[in-house]
Design an enzyme around this catalytic site. Structure first.
Site, PDB file in Angstrom:
ATOM      1  N   PRO A 135       0.855  -0.992   0.206  1.00 37.71           N
ATOM      2  CA  PRO A 135       0.225   0.069   0.390  1.00 37.71           C
ATOM      3  C   PRO A 135       0.710   1.889  -0.101  1.00 37.71           C
ATOM      4  O   PRO A 135       0.415   2.089  -0.619  1.00 37.71           O
ATOM      5  CB  PRO A 135      -0.826  -0.525   1.699  1.00 37.71           C
ATOM      6  CG  PRO A 135      -0.605  -1.870   1.360  1.00 37.71           C
ATOM      7  CD  PRO A 135       0.393  -1.842   0.895  1.00 37.71           C
ATOM      8  N   GLY A 136       2.071   1.140   0.346  1.00 37.62           N
ATOM      9  CA  GLY A 136       3.223   2.440   0.385  1.00 37.62           C
ATOM     10  C   GLY A 136       4.138   2.492  -0.182  1.00 37.62           C
ATOM     11  O   GLY A 136       5.108   3.301   0.111  1.00 37.62           O
ATOM     12  N   PHE A 163      -2.601  -4.911  -5.024  1.00 34.97           N
ATOM     13  CA  PHE A 163      -2.749  -5.071  -6.594  1.00 34.97           C
ATOM     14  C   PHE A 163      -2.059  -6.970  -6.362  1.00 34.97           C
ATOM     15  O   PHE A 163      -1.153  -7.112  -7.468  1.00 34.97           O
ATOM     16  CB  PHE A 163      -2.202  -4.430  -7.347  1.00 34.97           C
ATOM     17  CG  PHE A 163      -1.919  -2.325  -6.335  1.00 34.97           C
ATOM     18  CD1 PHE A 163      -4.299  -2.711  -6.505  1.00 34.97           C
ATOM     19  CD2 PHE A 163      -1.984  -1.537  -6.144  1.00 34.97           C
ATOM     20  CE1 PHE A 163      -4.327  -0.900  -6.147  1.00 34.97           C
ATOM     21  CE2 PHE A 163      -2.242  -0.752  -5.923  1.00 34.97           C
ATOM     22  CZ  PHE A 163      -3.790  -0.086  -6.003  1.00 34.97           C
ATOM     23  N   GLY A 248       8.405 -10.360 -17.014  1.00 35.81           N
ATOM     24  CA  GLY A 248       7.672  -9.769 -17.022  1.00 35.81           C
ATOM     25  C   GLY A 248       6.956  -8.869 -17.778  1.00 35.81           C
ATOM     26  O   GLY A 248       5.660  -8.565 -18.279  1.00 35.81           O
ATOM     27  N   GLN A 343     -12.602   4.966 -31.427  1.00 32.10           N
ATOM     28  CA  GLN A 343     -13.170   5.483 -32.234  1.00 32.10           C
ATOM     29  C   GLN A 343     -14.046   5.520 -33.559  1.00 32.10           C
ATOM     30  O   GLN A 343     -14.658   5.328 -34.178  1.00 32.10           O
ATOM     31  CB  GLN A 343     -12.538   6.375 -32.795  1.00 32.10           C
ATOM     32  CG  GLN A 343     -12.834   8.475 -33.066  1.00 32.10           C
ATOM     33  CD  GLN A 343     -13.391   8.410 -31.701  1.00 32.10           C
ATOM     34  OE1 GLN A 343     -13.260   8.471 -30.598  1.00 32.10           O
ATOM     35  NE2 GLN A 343     -13.624   9.478 -32.700  1.00 32.10           N
ATOM     36  N   HIS A 345     -15.176   2.434 -34.591  1.00 38.69           N
ATOM     37  CA  HIS A 345     -16.189   1.636 -34.853  1.00 38.69           C
ATOM     38  C   HIS A 345     -17.675   2.453 -33.901  1.00 38.69           C
ATOM     39  O   HIS A 345     -18.990   2.233 -33.947  1.00 38.69           O
ATOM     40  CB  HIS A 345     -16.476   0.575 -33.707  1.00 38.69           C
ATOM     41  CG  HIS A 345     -15.642  -0.607 -33.265  1.00 38.69           C
ATOM     42  ND1 HIS A 345     -14.135  -0.632 -33.831  1.00 38.69           N
ATOM     43  CD2 HIS A 345     -16.329  -1.480 -34.571  1.00 38.69           C
ATOM     44  CE1 HIS A 345     -14.236  -2.347 -34.474  1.00 38.69           C
ATOM     45  NE2 HIS A 345     -14.756  -2.746 -34.357  1.00 38.69           N
ATOM     46  N   GLY A 346     -17.556   3.677 -33.924  1.00 38.27           N
ATOM     47  CA  GLY A 346     -18.049   4.661 -33.252  1.00 38.27           C
ATOM     48  C   GLY A 346     -18.866   4.234 -32.248  1.00 38.27           C
ATOM     49  O   GLY A 346     -19.104   3.937 -31.522  1.00 38.27           O
ATOM     50  N   GLU A 370       3.492  -4.321 -13.437  1.00 36.18           N
ATOM     51  CA  GLU A 370       4.844  -4.126 -13.527  1.00 36.18           C
ATOM     52  C   GLU A 370       6.061  -3.420 -14.108  1.00 36.18           C
ATOM     53  O   GLU A 370       7.668  -3.142 -14.405  1.00 36.18           O
ATOM     54  CB  GLU A 370       5.461  -5.272 -15.152  1.00 36.18           C
ATOM     55  CG  GLU A 370       4.431  -6.567 -15.072  1.00 36.18           C
ATOM     56  CD  GLU A 370       4.222  -7.470 -14.628  1.00 36.18           C
ATOM     57  OE1 GLU A 370       4.519  -6.895 -13.002  1.00 36.18           O
ATOM     58  OE2 GLU A 370       4.306  -9.003 -14.906  1.00 36.18           O
TER      59      GLU A 370
END
Length: 389
Positions: A135-136, A163, A248, A343, A345-346, A370
């Site tokens: 977290p930190g 994560f 990775g 974009q 494909h609208g 990574e």
């Protein structure tokens, strides 16, 4: 890879590599692509499909054959992960992470450690997770605070990892924890198993993309493990972690190429089928130019990824710098190409049933995990300026 991809890179690939790419592409077409949108919507982690991939050798791509793996090179690996990502970048990304874990145990483990974990990892009967971020301590990984305190013949691990892909579903966790002084030299690497007392997991994170694999905290509350679970010597953990990340980063770069290549092909099919102002959209020169730029940028990114993979296979001095370049360039390029495909494909590109918006969401995180792309720039810059000192 797709036919277009193979043609683009054909002068660089051996017959064996082309066969590897086509076999993996067939797997992605049959087992990943038809289910990718549903898995994303249902937040389903397809462990059964991962194990089907392991039957093709995808659970131990870089693991030596004597350890139960496929014994392939990084140059082979980037073809595999690009091909997988044409079906689903999220699942392909987990394959890359799992293979990083398996390679680290094969490369840095002793005979007993390889015998204990690699058969199940290569078969994907056991899944692997990589636990560095906290977290930190994200980009500043050397500042991690998780601790491993020696107690006789054991270590006791305490801390929180953030994560972590596959957390909760994985059986094997490579955990970086501090055993000594502040900074990178005080970090060691350990293998923790899911059933170890004191190991628990946070709730599933609610994410923008990568929904076909779980992401959770890994919580170590006095986890006692034998000293034989340490990978390498005390103080070598940060080097082990960084060397794992070189591979990775190539895997995630290749996943970006595969996702973007799929988006490009979907755009070609859509523009050929769609008419406006009395003609197929594919006949519009402005749109043709956009498609040409997308294909050109992907080819350039692919060439850099292949160059970096070759450097890593050879143990070239500039390999880490090239891996950082390739990760930064391919993930930025892949995301930009997928966004342009949406974009093209609208409004339909914004609908989940077309699969384009999922690719955009999945590829966005590749610029962060990574090592963020800002950190990739820092690695490259240090390589450049260091040569002048």
């Amino acid at each position: 890879m797709t036919t277009t991809t193979a043609t683009t890179a054909g002068t660089l690939l051996s017959e064996d590599q082309l066969a590897i790419a086509e076999t993996t592409l067939d797997f992605a077409r049959e087992h990943l692509a038809p289910h990718a949108v549903a898995w994303d919507q249902d937040k389903h982690f397809p462990v059964d499909v991962l194990r089907k991939g392991a039957d093709l050798g995808l659970g131990g791509v870089y693991v030596r054959e004597e350890s139960g793996g496929s014994g392939l090179t990084r140059a082979d690996g980037v073809l595999i992960f690009e091909s997988l990502a044409t079906g689903c970048p999220s699942v392909a990304g987990y394959f890359s992470i799992h293979n990083m874990v398996a390679w680290m145990i094969d490369h840095y483990g002793d005979d007993a450690q390889r015998a204990r974990w690699l058969p199940a990892l290569c078969a994907m009967d056991a899944l692997g997770s990589y636990c560095l971020t906290e977290p930190g301590a994200g980009s500043d990984a050397a500042a991690l605070r998780s601790r491993a305190v020696r107690d006789g013949d054991d270590y006791v691990l305490t801390g929180v990892k953030q994560f972590i892909s596959g957390a909760g579903a994985s059986q094997v966790y490579i955990v970086m924890a501090r055993t000594g002084e502040a900074g990178p030299r005080g970090i060691s690497a350990f293998v923790v198993e899911r059933d170890d007392p004191g190991l628990s997991f946070g709730p599933d994170e609610r994410k923008m993309g990568w929904n076909a694999q779980p992401t959770r905290q890994v919580i170590l509350d006095g986890v006692r493990i034998p000293a034989g679970r340490r990978l390498g010597a005390e103080g070598e953990g940060f080097r082990i972690a960084m060397n794992g990340l070189n591979g990775g980063r190539l895997g995630i770069a290749a996943c970006s190429l595969g996702g973007a290549q799929s988006a490009l092909h979907r755009s070609l099919a859509y523009l050929a089928d769609r008419e406006a102002f009395g003609a197929p959209l594919l006949d519009a020169q402005a749109l043709q130019f956009t498609l040409a730029d997308m294909a050109t940028e992907l080819a350039a990114a692919r060439a850099l990824v292949q160059q970096a993979a070759d450097a890593l296979d050879r143990g070239a001095p500039q390999a880490a710098q090239l891996c950082a370049m390739a990760k930064r360039f391919a993930t930025d390029t892949g995301y930009a190409v997928a966004d342009r495909a949406l974009q093209l494909h609208g409004g339909y590109g914004y609908l989940s049933e077309y699969g384009i918006e999922k690719i955009v969401r999945d590829l966005r995180v590749h610029r962060i995990l990574e090592g963020t792309n800002e950190i990739m720039r820092l690695i490259v810059a240090r390589g450049l300026t260091g040569s002048l000192r």
